[in-house]
Design a protein around this motif. Structure first.
Motif, PDB file in Angstrom:
ATOM      1  N   LEU A  73       0.835  -1.201   0.000  1.00  0.00           N
ATOM      2  CA  LEU A  73       0.000   0.000   0.000  1.00  0.00           C
ATOM      3  C   LEU A  73       0.872   1.254   0.000  1.00  0.00           C
ATOM      4  O   LEU A  73       0.596   2.216  -0.727  1.00  0.00           O
ATOM      5  CB  LEU A  73      -0.921   0.002   1.219  1.00  0.00           C
ATOM      6  N   ALA A  77       0.950   4.038  -2.914  1.00  0.00           N
ATOM      7  CA  ALA A  77       0.680   5.449  -2.626  1.00  0.00           C
ATOM      8  C   ALA A  77       1.814   6.328  -3.135  1.00  0.00           C
ATOM      9  O   ALA A  77       1.583   7.420  -3.679  1.00  0.00           O
ATOM     10  CB  ALA A  77       0.492   5.647  -1.121  1.00  0.00           C
ATOM     11  N   GLN A 189      -4.509   5.333  -0.490  1.00  0.00           N
ATOM     12  CA  GLN A 189      -3.425   5.761  -1.372  1.00  0.00           C
ATOM     13  C   GLN A 189      -3.394   7.276  -1.534  1.00  0.00           C
ATOM     14  O   GLN A 189      -2.321   7.898  -1.498  1.00  0.00           O
ATOM     15  CB  GLN A 189      -3.578   5.097  -2.742  1.00  0.00           C
TER      16      GLN A 189
END
Length: 293
Positions: A73, A77, A189
Motif C-alpha cells: 500500500l 501510494a 493511497q
C-alpha cells in the motif's frame, strides 16, 4: 466469467470520469496563479481522501489494512499518488497542459517496454508500432522552437516523464490488486500520497501560501470534489459495467479534454506541431492498449 459487454450507463460513467479528470488539468493550472503546486495538490488530496474514507464506511466497506499488504500500500501510494500527482503538478509551473498530459499519459508505452525485461513479454509488431508512434510524438513535442536547454522548460519535462515511467513500473510489478475494497484503497493511497506533499509544501512553499480568492476557492472545491472523489466513484462504476480494454481506451479522452480546455480557457498554444504530436502520442497509446488487450 463472461466478458462484459458495452452498456450505456457504463459509457456515461466513463465519459464523466474522463471529462472530470481532463478539466482538472485546466482547473489546477488556474490554482497555480494563487497557490504553489504541492500545497494545492496535497490539500485537495487529503480532503478528498477523508471524503472517500467516509464514503467507504457509509457503504459498509472496511478501512482495515491487512498487515501483509501495508508495504504494498505504501509503495502504491508513493508511485500512484505522490510521484504521479506530485510530479505532474510541479511540471505545470513550466509546461503547458498539452505537454504535461501527453508526456504523463505515455505510461502504457513504458509499461510495454518494462514488461519485456521484467516479465519476458516480448513486444508484438503492434506494440512496436505503438512505441514508435508515441515516442515520435514526444520527440516532436520536445523539438519545438520554443524550448531551450538553458531554461527550465526542457528539464521540467523530466517530471511528467518520471511520473509516467514509475507509474508504468508500478503497474507492471503489481500483478495482484491490493486486498482492500476499491474505494478504501483509493482513500488510503490518496491520503498517504498527498499528506507528504502538504508537509513538504509547509517547509519549502510556505511563503507562497496565502488566502484564496473566490475563483481560487471554486477551483480548489472542484479539485477536491470532482477529480479526486466523484471521478473515482464513477470510474469504479464504469469498470463494473465495461470491458477493461474499453475503459482504458476511454481514458484517452483525458488529455483530449485537457488540451482543448487549456487552449480555450487559458489560451495555450495549439498549433500544427502540437496537434501532430498529440495525434501521434494518442494513436500510439491507443494502439499499445489494443495490443496489450
Amino acid at each position: 466469467m463472461p466478458p462484459r459487454s458495452l452498456s450505456l450507463p457504463g459509457l456515461a460513467f466513463l465519459f464523466t470520469t474522463a471529462t472530470g479528470w481532463g478539466v482538472a488539468w485546466v482547473v489546477f493550472k488556474i490554482i497555480l496563479f494563487e497557490w504553489p503546486p504541492l500545497f494545492a495538490r496535497g490539500m485537495a488530496g487529503v480532503t478528498a481522501a477523508c471524503l472517500l474514507a467516509a464514503t467507504s464506511v457509509a457503504m459498509g466497506q472496511s478501512l482495515a489494512v491487512p498487515s501483509g499488504a501495508r508495504f504494498r500500500l505504501a509503495v502504491a501510494a508513493f508511485v500512484n499518488v505522490f510521484v504521479w500527482m506530485g510530479f505532474a503538478s510541479l511540471s505545470l509551473q513550466w509546461l503547458t497542459v498539452t505537454e504535461a498530459t501527453l508526456i504523463t499519459f505515455t505510461m502504457p508505452l513504458w509499461a510495454s517496454l518494462i514488461a519485456w525485461p521484467a516479465l519476458g513479454e516480448r513486444p508484438s509488431w503492434m506494440s512496436a508500432s505503438a512505441l514508435a508512434m508515441g515516442f515520435s510524438g514526444i520527440a516532436l513535442l520536445v523539438a519545438g522552437p520554443g524550448l531551450s536547454l538553458e531554461g527550465p522548460h526542457l528539464p521540467a519535462m523530466l517530471l511528467p516523464l518520471t511520473a509516467a515511467v514509475l507509474f508504468a513500473l508500478g503497474s507492471v510489478m503489481a500483478r495482484t490488486p491490493l486486498p482492500l475494497p476499491p474505494i478504501a484503497s483509493v482513500a488510503w493511497q490518496t491520503g498517504l500520497g498527498c499528506l507528504p506533499m502538504v508537509v513538504i509544501a509547509l517547509i519549502f512553499e510556505r511563503q507562497q501560501i496565502g488566502p484564496l480568492s473566490l475563483k481560487g476557492l471554486g477551483a480548489m472545491a472542484y479539485m477536491t470534489l470532482i477529480p479526486m472523489a466523484v471521478c473515482y466513484l464513477s470510474w469504479f462504476a464504469a469498470l463494473r459495467r465495461l470491458p477493461a480494454s474499453t475503459a482504458a481506451l476511454g481514458m484517452l479522452l483525458v488529455p483530449i479534454v485537457g488540451t482543448t480546455g487549456a487552449a480555450l480557457v487559458l489560451g495555450e498554444p495549439l498549433g500544427p506541431r502540437q496537434i501532430l504530436a498529440f495525434a501521434l502520442v494518442i494513436s500510439g497509446v491507443a494502439l499499445g492498449l489494443r495490443a496489450r488487450a
